[in-house]
Design an enzyme around this catalytic site. Structure first.
Site, PDB file in Angstrom:
ATOM      1  N   GLN A 180       0.622   4.869   3.697  1.00 38.93           N
ATOM      2  CA  GLN A 180       0.822   4.174   4.978  1.00 38.93           C
ATOM      3  C   GLN A 180      -0.040   2.910   5.025  1.00 38.93           C
ATOM      4  OE1 GLN A 180       3.092   5.163   7.436  1.00 38.93           O
ATOM      5  NE2 GLN A 180       2.597   3.150   8.257  1.00 38.93           N
ATOM      6  N   ASP A 202       8.914   3.459  -0.883  1.00 38.16           N
ATOM      7  CA  ASP A 202       8.860   2.290  -0.001  1.00 38.16           C
ATOM      8  C   ASP A 202       9.439   1.049  -0.695  1.00 38.16           C
ATOM      9  OD1 ASP A 202       8.042   2.493   2.603  1.00 38.16           O
ATOM     10  OD2 ASP A 202       5.899   2.538   2.142  1.00 38.16           O
ATOM     11  N   LYS A 214       7.391  10.349  10.233  1.00 36.69           N
ATOM     12  CA  LYS A 214       7.914  10.567   8.878  1.00 36.69           C
ATOM     13  C   LYS A 214       7.910  12.061   8.549  1.00 36.69           C
ATOM     14  CE  LYS A 214       6.794   5.910   7.615  1.00 36.69           C
ATOM     15  NZ  LYS A 214       5.818   4.925   7.176  1.00 36.69           N
TER      16      LYS A 214
END
Ligand code: NAP
Length: 307
Positions: A96, A119, A52
Site C-alpha cells: 500500500q 498493481d 481490499k
C-alpha cells in the site's frame, strides 16, 4: 441529461465473474491468495487496505495482511517481500502506497516479482503495457476501460483526451486507449488552452486531482466523460475533477464521484490477482493486444523479454 455510468454495478459484475472463476479453480485445488502489506498508520491507507480485504473475501480469495510498524526499515520490508515472493500461497503482492518517507517506493516495488506485481507498478509490467503485451494492467486505467466498454462505445478512431500524465493513471490510461485504436492526446499542467483541447474529445478522461475544474466548456456534446479524480470540495465533501452538475446535460455518458471509477479499481485488483494465480498455475499465457498494424505483440515478448 447524460447516461450515468454506474461504477458500482459494473464492478459488481466484474467481481461476480471473478468469484465464479475462483470457485471453479478451488474445485481444481487452486486457492488464490493476495498479500497486502501496509506500513504505518495512515488513516486513508488503512481504509483502502480494509476494502481490499473485504473484496478478497467477497470473491473467495485468501487475503494475508501484513501491518508493519511505522519505523520498519527498508531491510525488514525487503525481507518480507522476499518471503512473499517465495510463498506459493501468495499469488499477488500489494504494497500500500504511500510508504513512510524513509522508505523508497521504487526500491520496494522493484523487488516484488513481476509475476506477483498485481498493481502493475514494476518496471517490467510498465514496459509490457507500453508494447501492448501485458499480464496485468494498472488497476485504475483498467477500470476506466471497463467503464467505457460498458457504454458500448467503440474506441477505434475516436478522439481521446487524457488529462494527467502520472505513471499510475494518466500515462497507462493513454496507452490503453491507444491499444484500442483511439487517437490520443495527453494533457497536463503546461497544456495550452485545455478547454479547447478537451472540447474536441469523444472520450475525455480526467485524472488531475483538482476539484471540479472540468466544466461544460471542456466537454463536446455527447462525449463519454470519465472522472478519475477523488477530491474534496469546499465543504470537504468527496467530489471529482469534473463538475458533474455543470457537465451532465452536455455529456453523452458520465461517471459520478463517488460511485464511478473508484469501485472499479479494487475490482481490477481482484482481476489481476486471478490472472496471476492462473499464470502461476500454468493456466494462462500473457494477454496481448493485436495492434492496428496487425502484429501480435506477444511475439515481441517471446523474442525480447525473458521474465
Ligand atoms: P498526480 O500524480 O498528482 O497527477 C496529476 C496530473 O494532473 C499531472 O500530470 C498534472 O500535470 C496534471 N494537472 C494538474 N493540474 C492541472 C491543470 N490545472 N490542468 C491540467 N493538468 C493538470 O495524480 P494521480 O495520482 O494521477 O491522480 C489523479 C487523480 O485521480 C487524483 O484525484 C487521485 O486521487 C485520483 N485517483 C483516483 C483513483 C481511483 O481509484 N478512483 C486512483 C488513483 C488516483 P503535471 O504533470 O504537469 O504536473
Amino acid at each position: 441529461m447524460a447516461n450515468i455510468i454506474d461504477g458500482k454495478a459494473v464492478s459488481a459484475q466484474v467481481k461476480e465473474n471473478i468469484r465464479i472463476e475462483a470457485e471453479n479453480l478451488k474445485k481444481q485445488g487452486i486457492e488464490i491468495g493476495l498479500a497486502v502489506v501496509i506500513v504505518g498508520n495512515d488513516p486513508a491507507s488503512q481504509v483502502y487496505v480494509r476494502n481490499k480485504e473485504k473484496a478478497c473475501e467477497a470473491v473467495g480469495f485468501n487475503s494475508y495482511k501484513y501491518a508493519l510498524d511505522e519505523n520498519t526499515t527498508e531491510q525488514e520490508l525487503l525481507a518480507l517481500i522476499d518471503k512473499l515472493n517465495r510463498d506459493e500461497k501468495v499469488n499477488g503482492i500489494l504494497v500500500q502506497l504511500p510508504l513512510p518517507k524513509h522508505l523508497d517506493d521504487k526500491v520496494i516495488i522493484n523487488n516484488i516479482l513481476p509475476e506477483k506485481d498485481v498493481d502493475a507498478f514494476h518496471p517490467v509490467n510498465v514496459g509490457k503495457i507500453m508494447i501492448g503485451d501485458y499480464s496485468f494492467l494498472p488497476c485504475t486505467p483498467a477500470g476506466v476501460m471497463e467503464l467505457i466498454k460498458s457504454t458500448g462505445t467503440d474506441i477505434t478512431g475516436k478522439k481521446c483526451v487524457v488529462i494527467g500524465r502520472s505513471n499510475i493513471v494518466g500515462k497507462p490510461m493513454a496507452m490503453l486507449l491507444l491499444h484500442k485504436n483511439g487517437t490520443v492526446t495527453i494533457c497536463h499542467s503546461k497544456t495550452n488552452d485545455l478547454p479547447k483541447v478537451c472540447s474536441q474529445a469523444d472520450i475525455l478522461v480526467a485524472a488531475v486531482g483538482k476539484p471540479k475544474i472540468i466544466t461544460a466548456d471542456y466537454i463536446k456534446e455527447g462525449a463519454v466523460v470519465i472522472d478519475v479524480g477523488m477530491d474534496r470540495d469546499e465543504n470537504g465533501k468527496l467530489c471529482g475533477d469534473v463538475d458533474f452538475e455543470n457537465c451532465k446535460d452536455k455529456a453523452g455518458y458520465i461517471t459520478p464521484v463517488p460511485g464511478g471509477v473508484g469501485p472499479m479499481t479494487i475490482a481490477m485488483l481482484m482481476q489481476n490477482t486471478l490472472t496471476a494465480a492462473k499464470q502461476q498455475n500454468g493456466l494462462l499465457e500473457g494477454q496481448s493486444e493485436k495492434s492496428a498494424d496487425g502484429k501480435d505483440r506477444n511475439m515481441w515478448n517471446k523474442l525480447f523479454l525473458h521474465t
